[in-house]
Design a protein around this motif. Structure first.
Motif, short mmCIF file in Angstrom:
data_model
loop_
_atom_site.label_atom_id
_atom_site.label_comp_id
_atom_site.label_asym_id
_atom_site.label_seq_id
_atom_site.Cartn_x
_atom_site.Cartn_y
_atom_site.Cartn_z
N ARG A 227 -13.03 28.25 -26.04
CA ARG A 227 -12.94 27.96 -24.60
C ARG A 227 -14.29 28.23 -23.93
N VAL A 228 -14.82 27.20 -23.30
CA VAL A 228 -16.11 27.25 -22.60
C VAL A 228 -15.81 27.28 -21.10
N LEU A 229 -16.25 28.33 -20.43
CA LEU A 229 -15.90 28.52 -19.02
C LEU A 229 -17.09 28.26 -18.10
N TYR A 230 -16.85 27.45 -17.07
CA TYR A 230 -17.74 27.35 -15.92
C TYR A 230 -16.97 27.91 -14.74
N ALA A 231 -17.48 28.95 -14.10
CA ALA A 231 -16.79 29.58 -12.97
C ALA A 231 -17.80 29.80 -11.84
N SER A 232 -17.88 28.84 -10.97
CA SER A 232 -18.79 28.92 -9.84
C SER A 232 -18.39 27.83 -8.85
N ARG A 233 -19.14 27.72 -7.77
CA ARG A 233 -18.83 26.69 -6.79
C ARG A 233 -19.04 25.29 -7.39
N MET A 234 -18.26 24.35 -6.93
CA MET A 234 -18.31 22.99 -7.46
C MET A 234 -19.39 22.20 -6.71
N LEU A 235 -20.64 22.55 -6.99
CA LEU A 235 -21.78 21.95 -6.33
C LEU A 235 -22.67 21.26 -7.36
N ARG A 236 -23.29 20.16 -6.96
CA ARG A 236 -24.21 19.46 -7.85
C ARG A 236 -25.37 20.35 -8.27
N GLU A 237 -25.87 21.17 -7.34
CA GLU A 237 -27.01 22.03 -7.64
C GLU A 237 -26.66 23.12 -8.65
N LYS A 238 -25.39 23.31 -8.94
CA LYS A 238 -24.97 24.25 -9.98
C LYS A 238 -25.00 23.62 -11.37
N GLY A 239 -25.36 22.35 -11.44
CA GLY A 239 -25.45 21.68 -12.74
C GLY A 239 -24.12 21.18 -13.27
N ASP A 304 -14.31 32.27 -24.31
CA ASP A 304 -15.16 32.63 -25.45
C ASP A 304 -16.64 32.61 -25.11
N LEU A 305 -17.04 31.80 -24.15
CA LEU A 305 -18.42 31.80 -23.69
C LEU A 305 -18.48 31.22 -22.29
N VAL A 306 -19.54 31.56 -21.58
CA VAL A 306 -19.68 31.15 -20.18
C VAL A 306 -20.96 30.33 -20.04
N VAL A 307 -20.88 29.26 -19.25
CA VAL A 307 -22.01 28.36 -19.05
C VAL A 307 -22.31 28.24 -17.56
N LEU A 308 -23.60 28.34 -17.21
CA LEU A 308 -24.04 28.11 -15.83
C LEU A 308 -25.34 27.30 -15.86
N PRO A 309 -25.26 25.97 -15.75
CA PRO A 309 -26.46 25.13 -15.84
C PRO A 309 -27.09 24.87 -14.47
N SER A 310 -27.22 25.91 -13.66
CA SER A 310 -27.65 25.77 -12.26
C SER A 310 -29.10 25.34 -12.15
N HIS A 311 -29.43 24.69 -11.01
CA HIS A 311 -30.79 24.26 -10.73
C HIS A 311 -31.61 25.38 -10.08
N ARG A 312 -30.94 26.29 -9.37
CA ARG A 312 -31.63 27.41 -8.74
C ARG A 312 -30.61 28.49 -8.45
N GLU A 313 -30.99 29.76 -8.66
CA GLU A 313 -30.09 30.87 -8.45
C GLU A 313 -30.84 32.07 -7.88
N LEU A 327 -19.37 38.66 -23.29
CA LEU A 327 -19.31 37.22 -23.56
C LEU A 327 -20.72 36.66 -23.64
N PRO A 328 -21.00 35.79 -24.60
CA PRO A 328 -22.31 35.14 -24.64
C PRO A 328 -22.40 34.11 -23.53
N VAL A 329 -23.62 33.76 -23.13
CA VAL A 329 -23.80 32.86 -22.01
C VAL A 329 -24.84 31.79 -22.36
N VAL A 330 -24.66 30.63 -21.75
CA VAL A 330 -25.65 29.57 -21.78
C VAL A 330 -26.02 29.29 -20.33
N ALA A 331 -27.32 29.29 -20.04
CA ALA A 331 -27.77 29.08 -18.67
C ALA A 331 -29.08 28.31 -18.67
#
Length: 423
Positions: A227-239, A304-313, A327-331
């Motif tokens: 299970r790959v989780l994205y948990a953030s606002r549903m914004l384009r700038e969040k990737g 199982d892992l968390v992903v945040l492909p954001s453009h700016r944070e 949890l491992p992360v991909v960002a």
């Protein structure tokens, strides 16, 4: 037996030490602080621990935000919460000027010793409202520069030209301290001449409760898919668009992974995705959409892992919470994410707006359970070292103390300090 060392360089129990004595102030001054944010959700989820710390030290805490369902929870927690109407769009000048005047009246009636503003609109309006009021110190938290500074489109450039003088006017005052979540954001505003460097600080995020967000049996009761989780606002700038494309690529390759999205849409935000688009992704079988989720520890424990492909944070809270739970992360390889994720140590960093690279990083972790476990263990050590909320609260109170005592203002050392003038 010696502790395991790695990039964190220390054992689980060791934490960065910050000296923060109880706040000192003239006894004749009422110990009252106003915490002002653009949502009651933000105050409840990110700043309740700060309110608790201040309350224990004898401060009266007033919470201020637009009305919402979390206001009642703040009141149930024992705090005085006041609803304050604030338009999310901010495109009607008379309405916005009226909001500043209403806020000024509120500050004048409450007579706080400190006001702490969170997010850009509250920073600008709150600082304008406090100008000229007696004995009010201002702390501004810039949690991220947002699409006004990240977007190079014509609308964003126009807004940037309009708001830049306002930033300079608000953030340069002697009784104001501004806190950034990463040095890159601070340096950008300093380089633009919008803030004196002596009145800016870096505190990486709002911290995370490492007892509440503690490791357990990840994905308990599940064997597959990962299970790959994205948990953030549903914004384009969040990737989000790049992550959906990565999910599409992996589905085409037959990778056994489930993409779960949790977060809210914001119709008044030009960067927000709409529920119809998200629904089409779900109907294609690319993602499962949960919407807003209250219980983040439970959601993370089922992932199982968390992903945040954001453009700016600034400093992403979700990455801290994930790492705290091992949890491992991909960002994306941007300043805010780099402050939490160390490539090949507790996660993987990928270029911004690069869906194929994002897909490759995800599939690597999906297919390597041992690597996920190793990254997760190291991630918790990193959080304990520098992001435990006790460290962040100590640093925040140190900013309060400097402001109250007139230290670190970067002004004329021969002049009477602001704190002396207001006593």
């Amino acid at each position: 037996m010696p502790c395991e060392r790695g990039v964190a360089g220390m054992c689980h129990e060791r934490r960065e030490k910050v000296h923060a004595e109880p706040l000192q102030v003239d006894d004749s001054v009422t110990l009252k602080i106003v915490l002002f944010a653009n949502t009651d959700w933000y105050l409840y989820n990110f700043r309740l621990s700060l309110a608790d710390r201040l309350n224990r030290e004898g401060w009266e805490v007033v919470m201020l935000s637009p009305p919402g369902p979390f206001g009642e929870r703040l009141q149930e927690a024992g705090y005085r919460w006041q609803p304050f109407e604030l338009s999310p769009g901010g495109m009607r000048p008379l309405e916005e000027a009226g909001a500043v005047l209403r806020l000024r009246r509120l500050y004048r009636d409450e007579r706080p010793r400190l006001v702490h503003h969170f997010t850009i609109k509250c920073v600008l309006y709150g600082t304008l409202a406090s100008r000229g009021l007696d004995r009010v110190g201002v702390v501004n938290a810039v949690t991220g520069l947002g699409h006004v500074f990240t977007d190079e489109g014509p609308r964003a450039r126009l807004i940037r030209q309009v708001v830049s003088p306002l930033y300079r006017y608000c953030l340069s005052r002697e009784n104001v301290r501004t806190v950034f979540q990463n040095r890159s954001d601070l340096e950008e505003l300093v380089d633009r001449g919008l803030i004196p460097p002596g009145r800016a600080r870096v505190i990486r995020g709002s911290g995370v409760d490492c007892e509440k967000f503690a490791p357990g049996e990840t994905g308990a009761g599940r064997k597959a898919p990962v299970r790959v989780l994205y948990a953030s606002r549903m914004l384009r700038e969040k990737g989000v668009l790049e992550l959906v494309e990565a999910a599409r690529l992996l589905k085409g390759r037959g990778v056994d992974a489930e993409f779960v999205f949790a977060g809210s849409c914001y119709p008044d935000n030009p960067s927000s995705l709409d529920e119809g688009t998200i629904g089409r992704w779900a109907s294609e079988g690319l993602i499962r959409f949960l919407g807003h989720v209250d219980d983040m520890p439970e959601l993370l424990a089922s992932s199982d892992l968390v992903v945040l492909p954001s453009h700016r944070e600034g400093t992403p809270r979700i990455l801290l919470e994930a790492a705290a739970m091992e949890l491992p992360v991909v960002a994306t390889d941007i300043p805010g994410c780099r402050g939490v994720v160390e490539h090949e140590v507790n996660g993987l960093l990928v270029p911004v707006r690069d869906a194929p690279a994002l897909a490759e990083a995800i599939v690597r972790l999906v297919q390597d359970e041992d690597l996920r476990a190793r990254f997760g263990r190291t991630g918790r050590r990193i959080v304990l070292r520098g992001f435990d909320e006790r460290i962040v609260l100590d640093k925040t109170l140190a900013v309060y103390q400097d402001l109250l005592m007139g230290r670190g203002g970067g002004g004329d050392p021969g002049a009477r300090s602001w704190s002396e003038r207001i006593r």
